[in-house]
Design a protein around this motif. Structure first.
Motif, PDB file in Angstrom:
ATOM      1  N   SER A   1       5.970  28.706  12.602  1.00 50.26           N
ATOM      2  CA  SER A   1       5.491  27.376  12.230  1.00 50.26           C
ATOM      3  C   SER A   1       5.580  26.369  13.371  1.00 50.26           C
ATOM      4  O   SER A   1       4.556  25.959  13.913  1.00 50.26           O
ATOM      5  CB  SER A   1       6.267  26.854  11.017  1.00 50.26           C
ATOM      6  N   LEU A   2       6.765  25.981  13.753  1.00 52.85           N
ATOM      7  CA  LEU A   2       6.929  24.903  14.736  1.00 52.85           C
ATOM      8  C   LEU A   2       6.268  25.191  16.069  1.00 52.85           C
ATOM      9  O   LEU A   2       5.803  24.276  16.743  1.00 52.85           O
ATOM     10  CB  LEU A   2       8.414  24.610  14.986  1.00 52.85           C
TER      11      LEU A   2
ATOM     12  N   PHE B   1       3.226  23.442  17.356  1.00 53.01           N
ATOM     13  CA  PHE B   1       3.195  22.044  17.786  1.00 53.01           C
ATOM     14  C   PHE B   1       4.484  21.588  18.452  1.00 53.01           C
ATOM     15  O   PHE B   1       4.528  20.503  19.031  1.00 53.01           O
ATOM     16  CB  PHE B   1       2.854  21.102  16.613  1.00 53.01           C
ATOM     17  N   TRP B   2       5.531  22.399  18.407  1.00 49.40           N
ATOM     18  CA  TRP B   2       6.787  22.009  19.050  1.00 49.40           C
ATOM     19  C   TRP B   2       7.447  23.267  19.603  1.00 49.40           C
ATOM     20  O   TRP B   2       7.909  24.112  18.845  1.00 49.40           O
ATOM     21  CB  TRP B   2       7.720  21.324  18.045  1.00 49.40           C
TER      22      TRP B   2
ATOM     23  N   TYR C   1      -4.248  29.652  11.958  1.00 52.48           N
ATOM     24  CA  TYR C   1      -3.955  28.565  11.028  1.00 52.48           C
ATOM     25  C   TYR C   1      -4.442  28.892   9.620  1.00 52.48           C
ATOM     26  O   TYR C   1      -3.768  28.598   8.636  1.00 52.48           O
ATOM     27  CB  TYR C   1      -4.586  27.252  11.502  1.00 52.48           C
TER      28      TYR C   1
ATOM     29  N   ASP D   1       9.143  21.916   0.779  1.00 52.36           N
ATOM     30  CA  ASP D   1       8.505  21.460   2.010  1.00 52.36           C
ATOM     31  C   ASP D   1       7.042  21.865   2.124  1.00 52.36           C
ATOM     32  O   ASP D   1       6.366  21.466   3.077  1.00 52.36           O
ATOM     33  CB  ASP D   1       9.252  22.010   3.230  1.00 52.36           C
TER      34      ASP D   1
ATOM     35  N   PHE E   1       4.304  19.324   2.953  1.00 57.70           N
ATOM     36  CA  PHE E   1       4.445  18.763   4.293  1.00 57.70           C
ATOM     37  C   PHE E   1       4.047  19.774   5.362  1.00 57.70           C
ATOM     38  O   PHE E   1       3.483  19.414   6.388  1.00 57.70           O
ATOM     39  CB  PHE E   1       5.861  18.236   4.504  1.00 57.70           C
ATOM     40  N   TRP E   2       4.338  21.058   5.108  1.00 56.48           N
ATOM     41  CA  TRP E   2       3.887  22.108   6.025  1.00 56.48           C
ATOM     42  C   TRP E   2       2.365  22.124   6.068  1.00 56.48           C
ATOM     43  O   TRP E   2       1.763  22.284   7.130  1.00 56.48           O
ATOM     44  CB  TRP E   2       4.413  23.463   5.589  1.00 56.48           C
TER      45      TRP E   2
ATOM     46  N   PHE F   1       0.364  19.593   5.501  1.00 57.01           N
ATOM     47  CA  PHE F   1      -0.110  18.400   6.225  1.00 57.01           C
ATOM     48  C   PHE F   1      -0.113  18.656   7.737  1.00 57.01           C
ATOM     49  O   PHE F   1      -1.073  18.320   8.425  1.00 57.01           O
ATOM     50  CB  PHE F   1       0.768  17.173   5.941  1.00 57.01           C
ATOM     51  N   THR F   2       0.991  19.243   8.255  1.00 55.82           N
ATOM     52  CA  THR F   2       1.048  19.508   9.692  1.00 55.82           C
ATOM     53  C   THR F   2       0.032  20.585  10.069  1.00 55.82           C
ATOM     54  O   THR F   2      -0.588  20.507  11.140  1.00 55.82           O
ATOM     55  CB  THR F   2       2.457  19.912  10.162  1.00 55.82           C
TER      56      THR F   2
ATOM     57  N   TYR G   1      -3.381  19.027  10.408  1.00 58.78           N
ATOM     58  CA  TYR G   1      -3.514  18.363  11.708  1.00 58.78           C
ATOM     59  C   TYR G   1      -3.914  19.387  12.772  1.00 58.78           C
ATOM     60  O   TYR G   1      -4.828  19.158  13.567  1.00 58.78           O
ATOM     61  CB  TYR G   1      -2.199  17.673  12.091  1.00 58.78           C
ATOM     62  N   GLY G   2      -3.214  20.506  12.781  1.00 61.63           N
ATOM     63  CA  GLY G   2      -3.529  21.551  13.754  1.00 61.63           C
ATOM     64  C   GLY G   2      -4.945  22.072  13.596  1.00 61.63           C
ATOM     65  O   GLY G   2      -5.656  22.278  14.588  1.00 61.63           O
TER      66      GLY G   2
END
Length: 185
Positions: free
Chosen positions: A32-33, A36-37, A134, A150, A153-154, A156-157, A160-161
């Motif tokens: 997941s992260l 983007f991170w 994705y 969560d 919220f997952w 939503f991110t 964005y991707g």
């Protein structure tokens, strides 16, 4: 101005998702992260050790039959407060993205237009593959993880991707078209 170590907050946040070992945290990051991170495996254990030293997490040794004990980390009340404080703090800056294709494009007058077009098309193909990843993640969340607190919220991110990836693919196609139009003039 002192720069905030957001990796600390990423790890604090991951502790709230049920990831309690360094291995589980790494698995969650990879799934997941990482889109983007970026957090390297080498950052996880030193960060966990620091969280414990700062009183933001606790560590427990859990015995496993036929294996060495595993260390499980749990958020403390102080750690939860620190995470909430960080979450509620204003965003101070837009992150600067390091993008090799943009860097190469910036200096592309030093190569043939055809080479630039090939690089842009290769980049677009990688973006297309990324977009399909994705889609697979979205399917997994909506079919297997939909009941997680969560999950929204997952998604939503993830949205964005998907949107930024789609925009980047469109940008690639438009840029290639503009370069091809130069050659026709």
């Amino acid at each position: 101005m002192k720069q905030t170590n957001n990796t600390k907050f990423a790890i604090l946040g991951l502790l709230t998702t049920g990831c309690h070992t360094g291995y589980a945290i790494k698995q969650m990051i990879d799934q997941s992260l990482n889109h983007f991170w970026k957090i390297s495996y080498g950052q996880i254990y030193p960060t966990l050790k620091q969280l414990v030293a700062d009183g933001l997490a606790t560590v427990q040794d859990t015995s496993q039959e036929g294996k060495p004990d595993k260390k499980e980390y749990f958020l403390t009340e102080k750690g939860e407060m620190e995470l909430r404080t960080w979450l509620q703090a204003p965003i101070n800056a837009i992150a600067t993205e390091k993008n090799e294709v943009l860097l190469k494009l910036f200096f592309s007058r030093h190569q043939s237009n055809q080479s630039t077009i090939i690089q842009l098309e290769q980049y677009r193909q990688k973006l297309h593959e990324h977009y399909h990843t994705y889609d697979a993640i979205e399917k997994m969340i909506t079919t297997e993880l939909f009941n997680k607190e969560d999950a929204a919220f997952w998604l939503f991110t993830l949205d964005y991707g998907k949107r930024t990836t789609a925009a980047a693919m469109e940008w690639c196609a438009d840029t290639v078209q503009q370069i091809q139009n130069w050659e026709e003039e």
